[in-house]
Design a protein around this motif. Structure first.
Motif, mmCIF file in Angstrom:
data_model
loop_
_atom_site.group_PDB
_atom_site.id
_atom_site.type_symbol
_atom_site.label_atom_id
_atom_site.label_comp_id
_atom_site.label_asym_id
_atom_site.label_seq_id
_atom_site.Cartn_x
_atom_site.Cartn_y
_atom_site.Cartn_z
ATOM 1 N N GLU A 150 0.710 -1.137 -0.014
ATOM 2 C CA GLU A 150 0.073 -0.109 0.094
ATOM 3 C C GLU A 150 0.692 1.313 0.025
ATOM 4 O O GLU A 150 0.622 2.381 -0.641
ATOM 5 N N THR A 151 2.015 1.116 0.638
ATOM 6 C CA THR A 151 2.816 2.267 0.608
ATOM 7 C C THR A 151 3.941 2.556 -0.355
ATOM 8 O O THR A 151 4.913 3.388 -0.291
ATOM 9 N N VAL A 152 3.922 1.603 -0.920
ATOM 10 C CA VAL A 152 5.060 1.524 -2.188
ATOM 11 C C VAL A 152 4.549 1.866 -3.521
ATOM 12 O O VAL A 152 3.150 1.711 -3.691
ATOM 13 N N PRO A 153 5.399 2.738 -4.364
ATOM 14 C CA PRO A 153 4.637 3.264 -5.601
ATOM 15 C C PRO A 153 4.321 2.386 -6.269
ATOM 16 O O PRO A 153 4.904 1.286 -6.363
ATOM 17 N N GLU A 208 6.393 -0.094 -8.625
ATOM 18 C CA GLU A 208 7.269 -1.037 -8.081
ATOM 19 C C GLU A 208 6.646 -2.264 -7.668
ATOM 20 O O GLU A 208 7.354 -3.162 -7.158
ATOM 21 N N TRP A 209 5.191 -2.384 -7.858
ATOM 22 C CA TRP A 209 4.750 -3.533 -7.253
ATOM 23 C C TRP A 209 5.094 -4.912 -7.819
ATOM 24 O O TRP A 209 5.062 -5.993 -7.007
ATOM 25 N N VAL A 210 5.067 -4.862 -9.137
ATOM 26 C CA VAL A 210 5.453 -6.379 -9.971
ATOM 27 C C VAL A 210 6.832 -6.602 -9.430
ATOM 28 O O VAL A 210 7.136 -7.636 -9.150
ATOM 29 N N LEU A 267 7.265 -7.882 -5.994
ATOM 30 C CA LEU A 267 6.637 -9.242 -5.943
ATOM 31 C C LEU A 267 7.725 -10.457 -6.648
ATOM 32 O O LEU A 267 7.717 -11.366 -5.967
ATOM 33 N N ALA A 268 8.320 -10.037 -7.758
ATOM 34 C CA ALA A 268 9.195 -10.828 -8.429
ATOM 35 C C ALA A 268 10.377 -11.155 -7.519
ATOM 36 O O ALA A 268 11.275 -12.276 -7.703
ATOM 37 N N LYS A 269 10.746 -10.511 -6.686
ATOM 38 C CA LYS A 269 12.154 -10.609 -5.844
ATOM 39 C C LYS A 269 11.813 -11.406 -4.413
ATOM 40 O O LYS A 269 12.743 -11.795 -3.888
ATOM 41 N N GLU A 270 10.517 -12.008 -4.451
ATOM 42 C CA GLU A 270 10.080 -12.428 -2.992
ATOM 43 C C GLU A 270 10.585 -13.900 -3.282
ATOM 44 O O GLU A 270 10.402 -14.591 -4.513
ATOM 45 N N GLU A 273 -5.965 4.775 -7.438
ATOM 46 C CA GLU A 273 -5.779 6.205 -7.133
ATOM 47 C C GLU A 273 -4.466 6.709 -8.017
ATOM 48 O O GLU A 273 -4.377 7.638 -8.747
ATOM 49 N N GLN A 274 -3.536 5.666 -8.155
ATOM 50 C CA GLN A 274 -2.126 5.836 -8.713
ATOM 51 C C GLN A 274 -2.118 5.424 -10.283
ATOM 52 O O GLN A 274 -1.288 6.355 -11.023
#
Length: 350
Positions: A116-119, A122-124, A127-130, A216-217
């Motif tokens: 929620e607080t990440v731009p 950068e979401w994808v 998650l790819a780094k997890e 929103e973004q």
């Protein structure tokens, strides 16, 4: 007449939700379609619920994303079971296929709401780094991140937004005129939860934190939640999943596979998107003298919504409520939902 209204009125009296819209259908017949209670508890929301009331359907949106994916994959001649996610979103584990996103068995454990607080840009990548918690295809880890990634991959495949794709494959062909990501007139929209540290309620914007921030973004749907709809529209959408559904845009083999290819999911099982025979909210089908084996599939929405189907009998049960109004900490609505379903299944002549 079965005690459908009595069950829902008891739920309202017990504070499970301020109101609800219900649609129970069997084949082409409407068994019971009604609205009970009010939009909310405060004077601003004291209007009665009506068939025109729009509810935030929360995670029921995932089934719309799934249906859209199956339509798009069919057009592109792609097999969900073997097509890797990284074909469209580089950086993900090579073992993750689209089927693993469908049934929440990708092994991705980070919940979308933690971003929620990440731009949004950068979401994808985040998650790819997890690191995967489990090997893909083995264990159900229900996670909104799966359907977020499915939506982003669909957009790569088609060069259209998920909003455009859902309109193309579902809203326009099915004439779902009261299904939307962005309600214009809030008069007929049920409110959800109190805003954090502020006055007022979330109203006409997604209750789900991730879906709300993503819209929103970016101005588009995250894929895991965010749709608003009437009970009738949800039932009309649900009809395309029935095993003998007429004029369904979904390939029949995938429609069946979504209900049959199952992994253990608590006390139930999960296929592509749907849970199967989760008695704690779906209820239980009575044993018929014919001995015909049947089953239930369904999905819940956090805001207080549910969709349950008896695919072989052509039965559809939709319950839309705003149980998170004014708080998610209210009484459990599921015992009432299960009671309604049990009453419906018992009334079936099949």
């Amino acid at each position: 007449m079965p005690q459908f209204r009595t069950i829902m009125e008891r739920a309202i009296e017990g504070g499970a939700f301020p109101g609800a819209a219900i649609y129970l259908g069997r084949g082409r017949d409407v068994v019971w379609s009604s609205a009970v209670g009010r939009l909310g508890y405060e004077p601003a929301f004291h209007e009665s619920v009506s068939p025109a009331t729009l509810y935030d359907i929360a995670s029921l949106s995932k089934i719309y994303t799934l249906a859209t994916a199956l339509c798009a994959f069919s057009e592109a001649n792609l097999a969900p079971e073997t097509t890797p996610l990284r074909a469209f979103l580089p950086g993900f584990d090579t073992r993750i296929t689209f089927e693993h996103l469908f049934n929440h068995s990708s092994g991705i454990s980070r919940h979308l709401q933690t971003l929620e607080t990440v731009p949004a840009s950068e979401w994808v990548e985040t998650l790819a780094k997890e690191t995967l918690q489990t090997e893909p295809g083995r264990v159900v880890l229900y996670n909104c991140s799966n359907y977020f990634l499915l939506a982003r991959a669909l957009e790569k495949l088609t060069s259209q937004t998920l909003d455009e794709l859902i309109a193309r494959y579902l809203l326009r062909p099915l004439r779902l005129e009261n299904t939307t990501f962005a309600p214009c007139d809030l008069t007929f929209v049920a409110p959800t939860e109190s805003k954090r540290g502020d006055k007022g309620y979330w109203h006409g914007v997604p209750h789900d934190e991730a879906a709300r921030v993503w819209r929103e973004q970016t101005g588009t749907s995250a894929g895991n939640a965010g749709l608003f709809a009437t009970a009738y529209d949800v039932a009309r959408f649900a009809s395309i999943w029935l095993l003998d559904g007429q004029n369904s845009p979904l390939p029949s083999v995938w429609r069946a596979r979504s209900m049959m290819h199952l992994l253990t999911d608590g006390n139930a099982t999960r296929g592509w998107g749907w849970q199967r025979d989760a008695a704690y909210y779906m209820g239980t089908l009575p044993t018929r003298e014919s001995g015909r084996r049947s089953f239930l599939i369904g999905h819940l929405g956090f805001t207080g919504t549910s969709l349950v189907l008896n695919p072989r009998a052509g039965e559809v049960a939709v319950v839309l409520s705003n149980r998170v109004h004014p708080s998610r900490l209210g009484p459990d609505r599921l015992p009432f939902v299960r009671a309604l379903h049990d009453e419906f299944w018992r009334s079936s002549p099949i």
